[in-house]
Write a protein that holds these residues in place. Sequence first.
Motif: not given
Length: 159
Positions: A60-65
């Motif tokens: 999973v890649n979280p993008q700044d929430g």
Amino acid sequence: MSIRQKRLVDVLGRRFAAAVVAIAVGMAALLTGPTAAHAADKNPYSASGLCGAGYYVLDVNPQDGDYYIYVLYNRSTGKNCVVTLKQNHLGVKTPVDARVKVQGGSWVVDRGSYSYYAGPVYVSAADKCIQWGGYAYYYPSGGFDPYWIGYESFPEFCG
């Protein structure tokens, strides 16, 4: 061996057994990979639920929430699945995208204005490397215009 030595061996044996169990549980958690939902996931949908039965989360890649991009795999079908889950502006249609491709191939993309997620998108990738990613509109505070932010992986998950 004295009684004291026997007790010490017994105590050390129980501690050793407990340590072995703790290590086994930890290794099982590592081998099963990330959970189906990111810990801070606000979206009522899950990547596993959207991709379907038999899919498990590879990364999973979280993008700044603001949104999370999930890549999943199904061993029985040899397919990868990618979903981008929004975390802000839920229930409001905003531009979002999910993408995946077999290395050297073309992107399979789902892009549009969605209320909760983009995707799922699938590729058959048994014995091949994939690239995956997603994009979404970022709405900065302070009245600045929104803009696309995103992620695209290098070739990975080969096999």
